[in-house]
Design a protein around this motif. Structure first.
Motif, short mmCIF file in Angstrom:
data_model
loop_
_atom_site.label_atom_id
_atom_site.label_comp_id
_atom_site.label_asym_id
_atom_site.label_seq_id
_atom_site.Cartn_x
_atom_site.Cartn_y
_atom_site.Cartn_z
N THR A 289 0.84 -1.21 0.00
CA THR A 289 0.00 0.00 0.00
C THR A 289 0.87 1.26 0.00
OG1 THR A 289 -0.12 0.03 2.40
CG2 THR A 289 -1.86 -1.21 1.24
N GLY A 290 0.23 2.40 0.11
CA GLY A 290 0.94 3.68 0.05
C GLY A 290 2.14 3.75 0.99
N ARG B 62 4.52 10.46 9.75
CA ARG B 62 4.94 9.09 9.41
C ARG B 62 6.26 9.11 8.65
NH1 ARG B 62 0.54 4.89 7.05
NH2 ARG B 62 -0.46 5.66 8.93
N ALA C 270 -0.87 16.23 -0.72
CA ALA C 270 -2.28 16.31 -0.31
C ALA C 270 -2.42 15.59 1.03
CB ALA C 270 -3.16 15.66 -1.37
N THR D 95 -4.08 13.94 3.76
CA THR D 95 -5.39 13.32 3.92
C THR D 95 -5.94 13.52 5.33
OG1 THR D 95 -4.30 11.61 2.61
CG2 THR D 95 -6.59 11.23 3.16
N VAL E 70 -0.17 10.42 -2.41
CA VAL E 70 -1.16 9.35 -2.21
C VAL E 70 -2.57 9.85 -2.51
CG1 VAL E 70 -2.21 7.86 -0.45
CG2 VAL E 70 0.28 8.02 -0.61
C1 LIG Z 1 -1.14 11.16 2.35
C2 LIG Z 1 -0.99 9.71 2.69
N1 LIG Z 1 0.23 9.17 2.73
C3 LIG Z 1 0.41 7.87 3.02
C4 LIG Z 1 -0.66 7.04 3.29
C5 LIG Z 1 -0.42 5.61 3.62
O1 LIG Z 1 -1.01 4.78 2.68
P1 LIG Z 1 -1.55 3.32 3.04
O2 LIG Z 1 -2.56 3.47 4.13
O3 LIG Z 1 -2.15 2.89 1.73
O4 LIG Z 1 -0.38 2.49 3.43
C6 LIG Z 1 -1.95 7.56 3.25
C7 LIG Z 1 -3.13 6.71 3.55
O5 LIG Z 1 -4.22 7.17 3.73
C8 LIG Z 1 -2.11 8.92 2.94
O6 LIG Z 1 -3.33 9.46 2.89
#
Ligand SMILES: Cc1ncc(COP(=O)(O)O)c(C=O)c1O
Length: 368
Positions: free
Chosen positions: A69-70, A99, A142, A144, A169
């Protein structure tokens, strides 16, 4: 005989991700399996990478979906480029900047966190002032967690010799993004947001300038771009590194196909129009907007819940009624804004006026 099957419900996914995937992307998940070295699959992977170049706005050869995932994209974008002795200036204006600081610190590099008030965009002057010659500037395009869009191009113009890393992301496919034009060296994303595909892959793009700085033996074996590049790029035989998530790549290929068939500009305009409708509709219902004016992200609207506006209900009860009675998911706040803010996503196939109308009608019913 008792059924052992779980009964799952269709949802309108208007949280911070995942969104509802495009039907083309869902259908592709059921295609017959191919081997990961099958020439037909390699052709599909190459075409997926080419489609990713178009949405990223880049000609970078090393552009492909990371398996994961991201957050896997975030790790790949950091552990390959920095380690002990390096300094990274990281913008923190929400959860995901935080993070990045954590991931950078775990490599042994020094992370200088440039903290911002939540709801505000990244201040480029403060980024530049934080260190005279960092190995990397890192920021979230962006956020989130706050619904804020920051000016990555302005950072690109002032990065000097440093690499510029952008978390895209929640922007890729939904808002304007020009990796090459804005001077971004490394960008990653996730499939479950504006690309309109299920979660599971992290599109990544790396400039030639950044490739020259890849560590010979990065901290992570699984995410080592030296080895992965031998599979995802080039012509002729591909070297096995790890088994590609075939079905997810087929699905991403189809999702990107849907986006490009509609037209990238048209898809972005749809995200903008639907995001505007969410914000206006929520204001009309008496809510307020959290993100600083002029920096509001179209695909993710952050909404302040005024004191007493929900009557005797808690915000969690309202979200629970939306889900249980109307099949609509919206997101709560994270970190310091938990309980005070809602996050309403309008991304990918969810970014349709009909979903906004349904959400606003359901909320009006619940609030009486
Ligand atoms: C801006 C942003 N970066 C990183 C992530 C991490 O991605 P994932 O939850 O798919 O590992 C997210 C997840 O919502 C995110 O919104």
């Amino acid at each position: 005989m008792a059924s052992t099957e779980l009964v799952l419900t269709d949802r309108i996914l208007m949280g911070p991700g995942p969104c509802n995937p495009y039907p083309e992307a869902v259908q592709a998940l059921g295609r017959p399996m191919l081997g990961h070295l099958d020439p037909e699959f390699i052709a599909l992977l190459d075409e997926t990478n080419e489609r990713l170049r178009t949405v990223f706005g880049t000609s970078n050869a090393l552009t492909f979906p990371v398996s994961g995932t991201g957050s896997a994209g975030m790790e790949a974008a950091i552990v390959n480029f920095v380690g002990p002795g390096d300094t990274v200036v990281v913008a923190v204006n929400g959860v995901f900047g935080g993070r990045m600081v954590d991931v950078v610190s775990r490599t042994g590099a020094e992370a200088i966190a440039v903290e911002h008030e939540w709801g505000q965009p990244v201040d480029i002057d403060r980024m530049v002032a934080a260190h005279p010659a960092p190995a990397m500037f890192a920021m979230v395009h962006a956020e989130t967690s706050t619904g804020v869009e920051s000016d990555v191009a302005a950072m690109g113009a002032r990065k000097g010799d440093a690499l510029l890393l952008a978390d895209c992301v929640t922007s890729l496919g939904g808002v304007d993004l020009q990796v090459d034009g804005w001077g971004i060296d490394i960008a990653y994303s996730g499939t479950q947001k504006c690309l309109g595909v299920a979660p599971g892959l992290a599109p990544l793009t790396v400039s030639d300038r950044a490739i020259e700085r890849i560590k010979p033996t990065p901290q992570s074996w699984y995410l080592d771009l030296n080895m992965i590049a031998a599979y995802v790029t080039g012509s002729g035989a591909r070297a096995y590194h790890h088994t590609a998530p075939i079905s997810m790549i087929m699905s991403l290929h189809a999702g990107l196909g849907a986006v490009l068939a509609e037209g990238l500009d048209a898809v972005r305009a749809r995200h903008q129009a639907v995001g505007d409708a969410v914000k206006q509709g929520m204001v009309d219902l008496g809510f307020e907007l959290f993100a600083a004016e002029g920096h509001r992200l179209a695909p993710l609207s952050s909404i302040v819940i005024p004191e007493g506006h929900l009557g005797s209900m808690t915000e969690a009860e309202v979200r629970s009624r939306l889900l249980g009675d109307y099949g609509i998911e919206i997101g709560g706040g994270l970190g310091p804004v938990a309980g005070k803010v809602w996050r309403i996503g309008s991304m990918g196939h969810t970014a349709r006026q009909r979903n906004v109308t349904t959400l606003l009608g359901a909320l009006a019913d619940i609030l009486g």
